[in-house]
Design a protein around this motif. Structure first.
Motif, short mmCIF file in Angstrom:
data_model
loop_
_atom_site.label_atom_id
_atom_site.label_comp_id
_atom_site.label_asym_id
_atom_site.label_seq_id
_atom_site.Cartn_x
_atom_site.Cartn_y
_atom_site.Cartn_z
N ALA A 165 0.83 -1.20 0.00
CA ALA A 165 0.00 0.00 0.00
C ALA A 165 0.87 1.25 0.00
CB ALA A 165 -0.97 -0.01 1.19
N GLY A 166 1.98 1.19 -0.72
CA GLY A 166 2.80 2.38 -0.83
C GLY A 166 3.80 2.51 0.30
N ALA A 167 4.76 1.60 0.36
CA ALA A 167 5.83 1.70 1.35
C ALA A 167 7.07 1.05 0.76
CB ALA A 167 5.44 1.02 2.66
N TYR A 168 8.04 1.88 0.41
CA TYR A 168 9.29 1.41 -0.19
C TYR A 168 9.98 0.39 0.69
CZ TYR A 168 14.30 1.96 -1.41
OH TYR A 168 15.61 1.77 -1.74
N VAL A 169 9.93 0.61 2.01
CA VAL A 169 10.66 -0.26 2.95
C VAL A 169 10.17 -1.70 2.88
CG1 VAL A 169 9.17 0.20 4.95
CG2 VAL A 169 11.58 -0.39 5.31
N PHE A 335 13.42 11.51 -0.45
CA PHE A 335 12.74 10.24 -0.71
C PHE A 335 12.94 9.27 0.46
CE2 PHE A 335 13.42 5.83 -2.11
CZ PHE A 335 12.14 5.52 -2.58
N PHE A 336 14.20 9.13 0.89
CA PHE A 336 14.47 8.19 1.99
C PHE A 336 13.88 8.67 3.31
CE2 PHE A 336 17.82 6.87 -1.01
CZ PHE A 336 17.45 5.53 -1.12
N ASP A 337 13.87 9.96 3.51
CA ASP A 337 13.28 10.53 4.73
C ASP A 337 11.79 10.17 4.77
OD1 ASP A 337 13.35 12.21 7.08
OD2 ASP A 337 12.15 13.63 5.91
N HIS A 338 11.13 10.28 3.61
CA HIS A 338 9.71 9.96 3.53
C HIS A 338 9.48 8.47 3.73
CE1 HIS A 338 5.55 10.04 2.15
NE2 HIS A 338 5.85 9.07 1.31
N GLU A 339 10.36 7.65 3.19
CA GLU A 339 10.14 6.20 3.20
C GLU A 339 10.71 5.49 4.43
OE1 GLU A 339 8.17 4.78 1.28
OE2 GLU A 339 7.92 6.21 -0.36
N SER A 340 11.54 6.18 5.22
CA SER A 340 12.09 5.55 6.43
C SER A 340 10.94 5.11 7.34
CB SER A 340 12.98 6.55 7.16
OG SER A 340 13.35 6.02 8.42
N THR A 345 17.19 4.78 14.88
CA THR A 345 17.58 6.20 14.96
C THR A 345 18.48 6.66 13.81
OG1 THR A 345 17.45 5.87 17.32
CG2 THR A 345 18.38 7.94 16.58
N PRO A 346 19.50 5.89 13.42
CA PRO A 346 20.39 6.42 12.37
C PRO A 346 19.63 6.81 11.09
CG PRO A 346 21.30 4.41 13.31
CD PRO A 346 19.93 4.57 13.90
N CYS A 347 18.68 5.98 10.70
CA CYS A 347 17.94 6.24 9.46
C CYS A 347 16.91 7.35 9.67
CB CYS A 347 17.28 4.94 9.01
SG CYS A 347 16.25 5.08 7.56
N ARG A 348 16.15 7.25 10.74
CA ARG A 348 15.09 8.23 10.99
C ARG A 348 15.66 9.64 11.13
NH1 ARG A 348 13.40 6.36 15.73
NH2 ARG A 348 14.71 7.86 16.83
N GLU A 349 16.72 9.78 11.94
CA GLU A 349 17.28 11.11 12.20
C GLU A 349 18.30 11.52 11.14
OE1 GLU A 349 16.01 13.01 14.56
OE2 GLU A 349 14.70 11.33 15.06
N GLY A 350 19.06 10.51 10.65
CA GLY A 350 20.13 10.82 9.69
C GLY A 350 19.61 11.51 8.45
N HIS B 43 -5.59 2.43 12.91
CA HIS B 43 -5.07 3.77 12.65
C HIS B 43 -3.59 3.71 12.28
CE1 HIS B 43 -7.66 7.22 13.24
NE2 HIS B 43 -8.36 6.54 14.13
N GLY B 44 -2.84 2.92 13.03
CA GLY B 44 -1.40 2.81 12.82
C GLY B 44 -1.07 2.33 11.42
N VAL B 45 -1.79 1.30 10.98
CA VAL B 45 -1.54 0.75 9.64
C VAL B 45 -1.99 1.75 8.57
CG1 VAL B 45 -2.23 -1.07 8.01
CG2 VAL B 45 -1.58 -1.67 10.35
N ALA B 46 -3.17 2.35 8.78
CA ALA B 46 -3.69 3.29 7.77
C ALA B 46 -2.77 4.49 7.62
CB ALA B 46 -5.10 3.73 8.16
N SER B 47 -2.11 4.89 8.71
CA SER B 47 -1.25 6.07 8.60
C SER B 47 0.17 5.71 8.15
CB SER B 47 -1.21 6.84 9.92
OG SER B 47 -0.73 6.02 10.95
N PHE B 48 0.55 4.44 8.30
CA PHE B 48 1.91 4.03 7.89
C PHE B 48 2.06 4.00 6.38
CE2 PHE B 48 5.15 0.94 6.70
CZ PHE B 48 6.22 1.32 7.49
N TYR B 49 1.06 3.48 5.71
CA TYR B 49 1.17 3.27 4.26
C TYR B 49 0.72 4.51 3.47
CZ TYR B 49 2.08 -1.59 5.40
OH TYR B 49 2.63 -2.74 5.90
#
Lengths: 431, 143
Positions: A165-169, A335-340, A345-350, B43-49
């Protein structure tokens, strides 16, 4: 260019079993199920030297062996069709052009490792490809190629399609597994790895679409003939997705050992008129940016590892000299900031801090200290991130600092040679 | 009863069948009860994707790709042109609820960059003229 893995794509009607069979379809499956033991199948895949085509290039035979070794009644095989790496659209060609081939690879894999259930996890952005897959699975069930006693043998296996549903990770194995279980796709701590504890805690094999599409061909030809394609260190072919400033963009199948220059000039018809090549990003947004001097580099695992870079998904983005490096890298990092997924912590904050600092570069406010700082942050991300997303996120930054350092320094001195950045102080070179 | 692992599929289907391409608070609660999953997790899943939205969007969800290949082909200009044509900013919905504008990560249309995805259709090779024609076509189609 070759037509090995993609031999049926575009030539057959994708949902015609008859046409697929006329093009060699199910020969590999029959050979495996009629004449070979699961161990022999794995040995053949190992002998072929096939390595994962999703990006990590892990030896496929070894992965299969890990799952086969697990003594559990329930095991799973997952086809990773969450093709999300920017610049990559090769799996779509296989899924839309010849879905039976990917599924055939899965059935052979299931037989080899002892899986009874399979999943195809397809990205939500490909709804039409998902429909084709669902239809293809129904056709195979009617034909007795999927379900109970496949082609009359004492082997039963079925496949379900699940949508992302739209998540690169979720292209990362453990995040993908979390997503199939109905959770947010956050990567798991490893070990345990999926071959040991994967979907619902059971041994799980996760293979990329293109990897699986190689399997029927390897079974049909045999490992020895398959290895006639490619180089000594990298057997077979690779589907590449070429985009950017080349004349003919698209997906092509090439043998390993082909150079970037050959791909750009011979396969893709060269650079668009009035444009000059600046760099090539290999492997998508998580890949390295290589300057023109390195275009003789061949697509070959050994040769690339000498340069300390990877082939990734096989995406090739050709970038011309109208693009400013710090600005491009800022976009990549966004892009990576959005998809993290935000778990480590290293990825989220980095990513967040790199964007902040690159903003200083594009606004002409950066200092030497900022350059040192982004180098430090990218090292921490590379070494300490939980999964491949955070580890690879700073690759474009690291490689552009290596090959285009003067452009970062120009920005520190208040000038952007492309004229893209609006410098707050100092004057843009082209302003 | 639908399995708990079908949460994402369920959310996608509910969103697909809603005119505004979103999952309302009521629907989130309904799904939570139906699947036996806590509301916080739904909510968590709906907001993650990224593809799932809990905010009402347009009848046509215009998603402009701003990943590398589209970015170097001028994705930001494409966004500005859509903003001008539709009279809204990125992240907003038109007054008649016909269009909404947002960015998306790579949609695999890199060979026809710059590209957008509008509901299930992908359009590429965009420029000002093409965008005008496209918006006009969709305005008529919706009526």
């Amino acid at each position: 260019m070759v037509n090995l893995i993609s031999r049926a794509c575009g030539k057959i009607s994708p949902l015609s079993i008859k046409e697929y069979k006329n093009n060699g379809g199910f020969k590999g499956l029959e050979k495996a199920l009629f004449n070979m033991t699961p161990k022999e199948v794995i040995d053949e895949v190992t002998k072929s030297s096939l390595r994962g085509r999703g990006g990590a290039a892990f030896p496929t035979g070894l992965k299969w062996k890990f799952v086969a070794m697990e003594e559990k009644d329930e095991k799973y095989i997952i086809c990773n069709a969450d093709e999300g790496e920017p610049g990559t659209f090769k799996d779509k060609i296989l899924l839309d052009g010849c879905p039976f081939q990917v599924i055939e690879g899965m059935i052979i894999g299931a037989y080899a490792i002892g899986a009874t259930k399979g999943y195809i996890y397809i990205r939500g952005e490909y709804p039409k490809s998902k429909e084709i897959l669902v239809k293809a699975l129904n056709i195979l069930r009617e034909e007795g190629i999927l379900g109970n006693n496949i082609i009359g043998q004492n082997f039963s296996f079925d496949i379900e399609v699940r949508s992302g549903a739209g998540a690169y990770v979720c292209g990362e194995e453990t995040a993908l597994i979390e997503s199939i279980e109905g959770n947010p796709g956050r990567s798991r701590f490893k070990p345990p790895y999926p071959p040991n504890k994967g979907l619902w805690g059971k041994p799980t094999l996760v293979n990329n679409v293109e990897t699986l599409a190689n399997i029927p061909i390897i079974m049909e030809l045999g490992a020895d003939e398959y290895k006639n394609y490619g180089t000594d260190s990298s057997a077979g072919t690779k589907l590449i997705s070429v985009s950017g400033s080349v004349v003919n963009k698209g997906v092509y199948e090439i043998e390993f050992g082909t150079s970037l220059k050959e791909i750009i000039y011979d396969v893709c018809g060269g650079i668009e008129e009035n444009k000059k090549i600046k760099f090539v990003q290999l492997g998508g947004s998580s890949g390295a940016c290589l300057p023109e001097e390195l275009l003789d580099t061949k697509l070959d695992f050994d040769e690339l590892s000498k340069l300390n870079i990877g082939l990734g998904s096989g995406a090739i983005l050709v970038v011309d000299d109208s693009i400013c490096i710090p600005d491009f890298v800022k976009n990549t990092t966004k892009f990576f900031d959005h998809e993290s997924c935000g778990k480590c912590t290293p990825c989220r904050e980095g990513n967040r801090h790199i964007i902040k600092i690159l903003n200083k570069f594009t606004e002409g406010e950066a200092t030497e200290r900022d350059l040192e700082l982004i180098k430090e942050i990218s090292n921490v991300m590379k070494e300490a991130s939980l999964c491949g997303l955070g580890q690879a996120a700073p690759t474009a930054l690291i490689t552009t600092i290596k090959y285009f350092k003067e452009e970062y320094e120009d920005h520190i001195n208040g000038s952007c040679e492309v004229g893209k950045c609006k410098m707050k102080k100092g004057v843009a070179a082209n302003a | 009863m639908i399995g708990k692992d079908k949460l994402i599929e369920t959310l996608i289907n509910v969103q697909k069948n809603s005119k505004g391409h979103y999952i309302s608070e009521d629907k989130l609660e309904e799904i939570s009860k139906e699947l036996g999953v806590s509301l916080s997790k739904v909510h968590g899943v709906a907001s993650f994707y990224s593809m799932l939205s809990t905010k009402e969007r347009g009848e046509y969800v215009v998603q402009i790709c701003n990943s590398g290949p589209c970015y170097i082909q001028g994705a930001n200009n494409i966004a500005t042109i859509f903003e001008e044509e539709l009279g809204i900013k990125m992240g907003e919905v038109t007054e008649d609820k016909k269009f909404s504008l947002e960015f998306t990560s790579c949609i695999g249309a890199c060979d026809i960059a710059p590209a957008v995805k509008i509901n299930n259709e992908v359009y590429g090779g965009l420029n000002k003229e093409k965008i005008r024609e496209l918006v006009e076509m969709l305005r008529k189609e919706g009526n």
